[in-house]
Design a protein around this motif. Structure first.
Motif, PDB file in Angstrom:
ATOM      1  N   VAL A 265       0.840  -1.195   0.000  1.00 32.56           N
ATOM      2  CA  VAL A 265       0.000   0.000   0.000  1.00 32.56           C
ATOM      3  C   VAL A 265       0.877   1.249   0.000  1.00 32.56           C
ATOM      4  N   SER A 266       1.964   1.216   0.791  1.00 36.05           N
ATOM      5  CA  SER A 266       2.894   2.336   0.851  1.00 36.05           C
ATOM      6  C   SER A 266       3.537   2.582  -0.506  1.00 36.05           C
ATOM      7  N   ILE A 267       3.976   1.505  -1.133  1.00 34.26           N
ATOM      8  CA  ILE A 267       4.604   1.625  -2.450  1.00 34.26           C
ATOM      9  C   ILE A 267       3.623   2.216  -3.457  1.00 34.26           C
ATOM     10  N   GLY A 268       2.362   1.786  -3.347  1.00 32.39           N
ATOM     11  CA  GLY A 268       1.338   2.325  -4.240  1.00 32.39           C
ATOM     12  C   GLY A 268       1.147   3.823  -4.066  1.00 32.39           C
ATOM     13  N   ILE A 269       1.182   4.282  -2.819  1.00 32.95           N
ATOM     14  CA  ILE A 269       1.043   5.715  -2.538  1.00 32.95           C
ATOM     15  C   ILE A 269       2.208   6.491  -3.145  1.00 32.95           C
ATOM     16  N   TRP A 270       3.423   5.959  -2.984  1.00 32.67           N
ATOM     17  CA  TRP A 270       4.598   6.630  -3.538  1.00 32.67           C
ATOM     18  C   TRP A 270       4.523   6.678  -5.059  1.00 32.67           C
ATOM     19  N   LEU A 271       4.083   5.579  -5.658  1.00 28.09           N
ATOM     20  CA  LEU A 271       3.978   5.545  -7.122  1.00 28.09           C
ATOM     21  C   LEU A 271       2.971   6.576  -7.626  1.00 28.09           C
ATOM     22  N   LEU A 272       1.838   6.680  -6.927  1.00 29.29           N
ATOM     23  CA  LEU A 272       0.825   7.659  -7.326  1.00 29.29           C
ATOM     24  C   LEU A 272       1.368   9.086  -7.230  1.00 29.29           C
ATOM     25  N   SER A 273       2.208   9.327  -6.218  1.00 28.72           N
ATOM     26  CA  SER A 273       2.749  10.674  -6.041  1.00 28.72           C
ATOM     27  C   SER A 273       3.761  11.032  -7.126  1.00 28.72           C
ATOM     28  N   GLY A 274       4.289  10.007  -7.809  1.00 28.79           N
ATOM     29  CA  GLY A 274       5.294  10.262  -8.836  1.00 28.79           C
ATOM     30  C   GLY A 274       4.845   9.922 -10.239  1.00 28.79           C
ATOM     31  N   ILE A 275       3.524   9.805 -10.458  1.00 30.70           N
ATOM     32  CA  ILE A 275       3.038   9.320 -11.755  1.00 30.70           C
ATOM     33  C   ILE A 275       2.679  10.457 -12.720  1.00 30.70           C
ATOM     34  N   ARG A 276       2.494  11.674 -12.209  1.00 32.30           N
ATOM     35  CA  ARG A 276       1.986  12.764 -13.060  1.00 32.30           C
ATOM     36  C   ARG A 276       2.947  13.105 -14.200  1.00 32.30           C
ATOM     37  N   ILE A 277       4.226  13.306 -13.881  1.00 39.06           N
ATOM     38  CA  ILE A 277       5.199  13.690 -14.911  1.00 39.06           C
ATOM     39  C   ILE A 277       5.375  12.578 -15.952  1.00 39.06           C
ATOM     40  N   PRO A 278       5.574  11.312 -15.537  1.00 40.92           N
ATOM     41  CA  PRO A 278       5.660  10.242 -16.543  1.00 40.92           C
ATOM     42  C   PRO A 278       4.431  10.178 -17.442  1.00 40.92           C
ATOM     43  N   TYR A 279       3.251  10.415 -16.861  1.00 41.52           N
ATOM     44  CA  TYR A 279       2.029  10.380 -17.665  1.00 41.52           C
ATOM     45  C   TYR A 279       2.032  11.488 -18.712  1.00 41.52           C
ATOM     46  N   LEU A 280       2.456  12.691 -18.322  1.00 42.18           N
ATOM     47  CA  LEU A 280       2.462  13.816 -19.254  1.00 42.18           C
ATOM     48  C   LEU A 280       3.448  13.587 -20.403  1.00 42.18           C
ATOM     49  N   VAL A 281       4.590  12.971 -20.090  1.00 42.18           N
ATOM     50  CA  VAL A 281       5.563  12.648 -21.153  1.00 42.18           C
ATOM     51  C   VAL A 281       4.997  11.565 -22.065  1.00 42.18           C
ATOM     52  N   PHE A 282       4.390  10.528 -21.469  1.00 45.57           N
ATOM     53  CA  PHE A 282       3.794   9.442 -22.267  1.00 45.57           C
ATOM     54  C   PHE A 282       2.671   9.967 -23.152  1.00 45.57           C
ATOM     55  N   ARG A 283       1.884  10.898 -22.629  1.00 45.73           N
ATOM     56  CA  ARG A 283       0.756  11.439 -23.397  1.00 45.73           C
ATOM     57  C   ARG A 283       1.228  12.121 -24.675  1.00 45.73           C
ATOM     58  N   ARG A 284       2.423  12.700 -24.629  1.00 42.39           N
ATOM     59  CA  ARG A 284       2.924  13.382 -25.824  1.00 42.39           C
ATOM     60  C   ARG A 284       3.691  12.446 -26.752  1.00 42.39           C
ATOM     61  N   ASP A 285       4.453  11.501 -26.193  1.00 44.55           N
ATOM     62  CA  ASP A 285       5.311  10.630 -27.015  1.00 44.55           C
ATOM     63  C   ASP A 285       4.707   9.264 -27.318  1.00 44.55           C
ATOM     64  N   ARG A 286       3.791   8.804 -26.446  1.00 43.74           N
ATOM     65  CA  ARG A 286       3.176   7.471 -26.592  1.00 43.74           C
ATOM     66  C   ARG A 286       4.225   6.364 -26.587  1.00 43.74           C
TER      67      ARG A 286
END
Length: 320
Positions: A265-286
């Motif tokens: 659960v802790s790892i999941g919380i940390w991952l969620l806190s660090g997912i925004r930037i990777p998502y924004l890069v993926f959204r542009r580059d796929r």
């Protein structure tokens, strides 16, 4: 409307010419441009060798003034130096690694000052051009990525404006406490005690001048620097983005110490806190692999950011 433009300079020779070209191409141009050389290894005067830019400034009767400081003091000190030399009541701040994507950006930024109660105006960060984006490394894209978000708007000194008289009345930027992050949030908080703030639709393309500073080291340094500023602001009631990532880290530690079985659960919380930037890069580059790699980088940045917050809180000022 007459106005002055302050542009701080520190080793930005790769991009300042493009920034000035976008300024002189505006339908509304400043009467005065103040370039504050913050004791840069490469002098601003040496970087301004483009004859097209110089001729354009002369043709539009724009006064260009280059002021070289005797020591490096960071953005807050550079802004204050420029403020002391401004001739006009309305002041625009613009970083040398910013390009204005349309000819009405300056006009849109200044329009709210028609109302006398407006003290300062912010801008919208837009996506960098495709050519510039695709030339960047993965770590560089992670720095550029926040501009991919629709929430990338506000006052951060990249392309903003304010009234000089109000800024002087509050003592300008707090250079004793902040260097190159945090000075903007602190400035806005103090200005709001006197006047109103407006978010304009003026668009700016913040390219960041990476030069030879690419890589994970750059990402960690920037994260520590920003966290450092956030920590320093805590004693004055904040003024910068809430510490969501640090809260996620703290919750994770609490859960693990409370019950080791909650580690996932802790790892999941940390991952969620660090997912925004990777998502924004993926959204542009796929490109999925890029996104996965960036999650790992973002978790390292989370620890660097948290470390900066602790140091800033303890010292009561920004140290880097």
């Amino acid at each position: 409307m007459k106005f002055s433009l302050i542009m701080p300079f520190y080793d930005n020779s790769n991009c300042i010419v493009e920034a000035l070209k976008s300024v002189v191409s505006q339908n509304v141009c400043p009467e005065q441009i103040l370039i504050i050389d913050d004791y840069s290894p490469t002098k601003a005067s040496d970087a301004l060798t483009d004859l097209v830019v110089i001729e354009s400034l002369n043709r539009k009767s724009i006064e260009l003034c280059v002021i070289r400081k005797n020591s490096n003091g960071g953005l807050a000190a550079a802004y204050n130096t420029g403020l002391g030399h401004c001739k006009n009541e309305i002041v625009v701040l613009m970083h040398p690694d910013v390009v204005l994507p349309d000819n009405d950006s300056m006009k849109t930024l200044l329009a709210p000052f028609e109302s006398a109660d407006i003290a300062l105006v912010g801008h919208v960060n837009c996506q960098v051009s495709d050519d510039y984006w695709h030339e960047r490394t993965l770590c560089e894209k992670s720095i550029l990525a926040p501009s991919e978000s629709r929430r990338a708007r506000g006052f951060n000194g990249q392309f903003d404006a304010f009234r000089k008289s109000i800024a002087v009345s509050i003592g300008g930027f707090n250079e004793a406490k902040y260097r190159t992050a945090g000075e903007d949030g602190d400035f806005v908080r103090k200005m709001l005690r006197v006047g109103k703030y407006v978010n304009s639709e003026a668009r700016a393309e913040h390219r960041h001048d990476f030069q030879d500073r690419s890589g994970i080291g750059m990402c960690l340094r920037k994260s520590f620097q920003y966290g450092n500023a956030q920590g320093a602001s805590v004693r004055e009631g904040g003024g910068i983005t809430p510490l969501f990532r640090e809260a996620a880290l703290l919750v994770g530690f609490v859960l693990i110490s409370f019950d080791p079985n909650l580690a996932w659960v802790s790892i999941g919380i940390w991952l969620l806190s660090g997912i925004r930037i990777p998502y924004l890069v993926f959204r542009r580059d796929r490109r999925l692999f890029q996104g996965v790699c960036l999650v790992a980088i973002e978790l390292m940045r989370l620890f660097a950011h948290a470390s900066g917050v602790v140091v800033g809180c303890v010292k009561g000022r920004q140290t880097i």
